[in-house]
Structures are given as structure tokens and as C-alpha cells.
Design a protein around this motif. Structure first.
Motif, PDB file in Angstrom:
ATOM      1  N   GLY A  16      17.001 -13.270 -14.425  1.00 31.02           N
ATOM      2  CA  GLY A  16      17.414 -12.155 -15.279  1.00 31.02           C
ATOM      3  C   GLY A  16      16.540 -12.031 -16.515  1.00 31.02           C
ATOM      4  N   LEU A  17      16.234 -13.155 -17.141  1.00 35.65           N
ATOM      5  CA  LEU A  17      15.348 -13.135 -18.313  1.00 35.65           C
ATOM      6  C   LEU A  17      13.939 -12.699 -17.934  1.00 35.65           C
ATOM      7  N   LEU A  18      13.472 -13.152 -16.780  1.00 35.98           N
ATOM      8  CA  LEU A  18      12.144 -12.760 -16.316  1.00 35.98           C
ATOM      9  C   LEU A  18      12.078 -11.256 -16.043  1.00 35.98           C
ATOM     10  N   ILE A  19      13.106 -10.707 -15.425  1.00 34.27           N
ATOM     11  CA  ILE A  19      13.146  -9.268 -15.151  1.00 34.27           C
ATOM     12  C   ILE A  19      13.179  -8.480 -16.454  1.00 34.27           C
ATOM     13  N   ALA A  20      13.955  -8.956 -17.428  1.00 26.85           N
ATOM     14  CA  ALA A  20      13.989  -8.275 -18.721  1.00 26.85           C
ATOM     15  C   ALA A  20      12.612  -8.275 -19.379  1.00 26.85           C
ATOM     16  N   ALA A  21      11.905  -9.405 -19.303  1.00 28.56           N
ATOM     17  CA  ALA A  21      10.562  -9.485 -19.882  1.00 28.56           C
ATOM     18  C   ALA A  21       9.603  -8.535 -19.169  1.00 28.56           C
ATOM     19  N   LEU A  22       9.674  -8.499 -17.857  1.00 31.10           N
ATOM     20  CA  LEU A  22       8.793  -7.612 -17.099  1.00 31.10           C
ATOM     21  C   LEU A  22       9.093  -6.138 -17.370  1.00 31.10           C
ATOM     22  N   LEU A  23      10.362  -5.808 -17.527  1.00 24.73           N
ATOM     23  CA  LEU A  23      10.720  -4.423 -17.827  1.00 24.73           C
ATOM     24  C   LEU A  23      10.229  -4.001 -19.207  1.00 24.73           C
ATOM     25  N   LEU A  24      10.260  -4.914 -20.156  1.00 28.14           N
ATOM     26  CA  LEU A  24       9.743  -4.585 -21.488  1.00 28.14           C
ATOM     27  C   LEU A  24       8.243  -4.300 -21.450  1.00 28.14           C
ATOM     28  N   VAL A  25       7.543  -4.982 -20.573  1.00 31.32           N
ATOM     29  CA  VAL A  25       6.103  -4.758 -20.457  1.00 31.32           C
ATOM     30  C   VAL A  25       5.811  -3.509 -19.627  1.00 31.32           C
ATOM     31  N   ALA A  26       6.549  -3.301 -18.546  1.00 33.02           N
ATOM     32  CA  ALA A  26       6.240  -2.237 -17.596  1.00 33.02           C
ATOM     33  C   ALA A  26       6.707  -0.856 -18.053  1.00 33.02           C
ATOM     34  N   LEU A  27       7.863  -0.789 -18.707  1.00 30.24           N
ATOM     35  CA  LEU A  27       8.409   0.506 -19.096  1.00 30.24           C
ATOM     36  C   LEU A  27       7.818   0.976 -20.420  1.00 30.24           C
ATOM     37  N   ASP A  28       7.798   2.256 -20.586  1.00 33.64           N
ATOM     38  CA  ASP A  28       7.285   2.844 -21.827  1.00 33.64           C
ATOM     39  C   ASP A  28       8.426   2.950 -22.839  1.00 33.64           C
ATOM     40  N   VAL A  29       8.796   1.812 -23.396  1.00 37.45           N
ATOM     41  CA  VAL A  29       9.881   1.748 -24.369  1.00 37.45           C
ATOM     42  C   VAL A  29       9.323   2.192 -25.725  1.00 37.45           C
ATOM     43  N   ARG A  36       7.277  -5.436 -28.986  1.00 36.28           N
ATOM     44  CA  ARG A  36       7.767  -5.419 -27.605  1.00 36.28           C
ATOM     45  C   ARG A  36       7.163  -6.566 -26.806  1.00 36.28           C
ATOM     46  N   LEU A  37       5.856  -6.800 -26.954  1.00 37.51           N
ATOM     47  CA  LEU A  37       5.220  -7.898 -26.233  1.00 37.51           C
ATOM     48  C   LEU A  37       5.674  -9.264 -26.764  1.00 37.51           C
ATOM     49  N   GLY A  38       5.953  -9.345 -28.059  1.00 40.78           N
ATOM     50  CA  GLY A  38       6.489 -10.586 -28.610  1.00 40.78           C
ATOM     51  C   GLY A  38       7.845 -10.923 -28.021  1.00 40.78           C
ATOM     52  N   ALA A  39       8.712  -9.907 -27.922  1.00 40.07           N
ATOM     53  CA  ALA A  39      10.032 -10.124 -27.322  1.00 40.07           C
ATOM     54  C   ALA A  39       9.908 -10.467 -25.846  1.00 40.07           C
ATOM     55  N   LEU A  44      10.082 -14.534 -21.539  1.00 39.03           N
ATOM     56  CA  LEU A  44       9.390 -15.260 -20.479  1.00 39.03           C
ATOM     57  C   LEU A  44       9.485 -16.770 -20.705  1.00 39.03           C
ATOM     58  N   LEU A  45       9.273 -17.205 -21.940  1.00 40.23           N
ATOM     59  CA  LEU A  45       9.407 -18.639 -22.244  1.00 40.23           C
ATOM     60  C   LEU A  45      10.834 -19.136 -22.015  1.00 40.23           C
ATOM     61  N   LEU A  46      11.810 -18.310 -22.358  1.00 35.24           N
ATOM     62  CA  LEU A  46      13.204 -18.684 -22.124  1.00 35.24           C
ATOM     63  C   LEU A  46      13.511 -18.772 -20.634  1.00 35.24           C
ATOM     64  N   ALA A  47      12.908 -17.889 -19.837  1.00 39.01           N
ATOM     65  CA  ALA A  47      13.102 -17.939 -18.382  1.00 39.01           C
ATOM     66  C   ALA A  47      12.530 -19.238 -17.821  1.00 39.01           C
ATOM     67  N   VAL A  96      16.151  -9.787 -29.152  1.00 37.58           N
ATOM     68  CA  VAL A  96      16.784  -8.497 -29.462  1.00 37.58           C
ATOM     69  C   VAL A  96      16.468  -8.090 -30.895  1.00 37.58           C
ATOM     70  N   LEU A  97      16.483  -9.040 -31.827  1.00 35.13           N
ATOM     71  CA  LEU A  97      16.130  -8.724 -33.209  1.00 35.13           C
ATOM     72  C   LEU A  97      14.674  -8.274 -33.320  1.00 35.13           C
ATOM     73  N   LEU A  98      13.777  -8.888 -32.561  1.00 34.54           N
ATOM     74  CA  LEU A  98      12.393  -8.445 -32.538  1.00 34.54           C
ATOM     75  C   LEU A  98      12.292  -6.993 -32.057  1.00 34.54           C
ATOM     76  N   LEU A  99      13.058  -6.669 -31.027  1.00 31.09           N
ATOM     77  CA  LEU A  99      13.051  -5.296 -30.516  1.00 31.09           C
ATOM     78  C   LEU A  99      13.617  -4.323 -31.536  1.00 31.09           C
ATOM     79  N   LEU A 100      14.673  -4.725 -32.223  1.00 29.92           N
ATOM     80  CA  LEU A 100      15.258  -3.857 -33.250  1.00 29.92           C
ATOM     81  C   LEU A 100      14.291  -3.607 -34.405  1.00 29.92           C
ATOM     82  N   VAL A 101      13.626  -4.668 -34.848  1.00 26.16           N
ATOM     83  CA  VAL A 101      12.649  -4.521 -35.923  1.00 26.16           C
ATOM     84  C   VAL A 101      11.500  -3.631 -35.469  1.00 26.16           C
ATOM     85  N   GLY A 102      11.031  -3.849 -34.244  1.00 24.17           N
ATOM     86  CA  GLY A 102       9.962  -3.025 -33.712  1.00 24.17           C
ATOM     87  C   GLY A 102      10.362  -1.572 -33.575  1.00 24.17           C
ATOM     88  N   TRP A 103      11.615  -1.324 -33.227  1.00 22.97           N
ATOM     89  CA  TRP A 103      12.111   0.033 -33.092  1.00 22.97           C
ATOM     90  C   TRP A 103      12.198   0.724 -34.451  1.00 22.97           C
TER      91      TRP A 103
END
Length: 106
Positions: A16-29, A36-39, A44-47, A96-103
Motif C-alpha cells: 500500500g505504501l509502495l502504491i501510494a509512492a508510485l501514484l505520487l510520482v506517476a499522477l499529475d498532482v 511531492r518527490l520527497g513524500a 518508499l523507504l517506509l514500504a 502527508v505534512l510534506l504534501l500539505l506544505v507542498g500544496w
């Protein structure tokens, strides 16, 4: 039997963590790429840590069960566990905090 279920739960979490990491890279968020790449890297490291915990836990429990079956009546301590579940949970919070800050920064 319990060791196998615990192993599968750790592997399911890692996937699940790996899929979340891949989706952050693959999707145009709409989040700044660095954040986004930091998160994604953190996820990925957590996976990897979750999969390692699953393998370690399964092997130590299987070895302890084998040793207990071989030594009749030997009272052994419970096998050691890495206990990184809370670290993984906090790592997801940081991602998630990294994503929020990036957003917000975008």
C-alpha cells in the motif's frame, strides 16, 4: 499460523505504501515537484521498512516455534521484535505534512 498472518499484514502495508509512492510520482498532482518527490521517497523507504519488519518478524517467530517444539518443556522468552509500526505511522504523517506544505507553497 499467526506468524504468517502477521507477515502478510506487513507485506500488505508495504505494498500500500509502495502504491501510494508510485501514484505520487506517476499522477499529475498539483503539488510542487520537490515536495511531492520527497513524500514519495519517504513512503518508499517506509514500504521497504515494513517489508523488512514482516520478514524479520516471521523468521524470528518461526525460529522460536521450531526451538520450542524441539525442546520439550523449555520456557523461552518471546522473540524480539523491531516494533517499527509506530515509526511507519509517524512517517506517513510526515509524508502527508510534506504534501500539505507542498500544496500550500504551490
Amino acid at each position: 499460523m499467526d506468524a504468517e498472518r502477521t507477515f502478510l499484514a506487513w507485506i500488505r502495508t508495504a505494498v500500500g505504501l509502495l502504491i501510494a509512492a508510485l501514484l505520487l510520482v506517476a499522477l499529475d498532482v498539483p503539488i510542487d515537484e520537490g515536495w511531492r518527490l520527497g513524500a514519495a521517497g519517504l513512503l518508499l523507504l517506509l514500504a521497504i521498512a515494513g517489508a523488512a519488519q514482516g520478514i524479520y518478524s516471521w523468521r524470528t517467530h518461526a525460529r522460536a516455534a521450531r526451538d520450542d517444539a524441539g525442546a520439550a518443556g523449555a520456557a523461552g522468552d518471546a522473540p524480539p521484535d523491531l516494533r517499527i509500526g509506530s515509526w511507519i505511522a509517524w512517517g506517513v504523517v510526515v509524508a502527508v505534512l510534506l504534501l500539505l506544505v507542498g500544496w500550500v507553497m504551490t
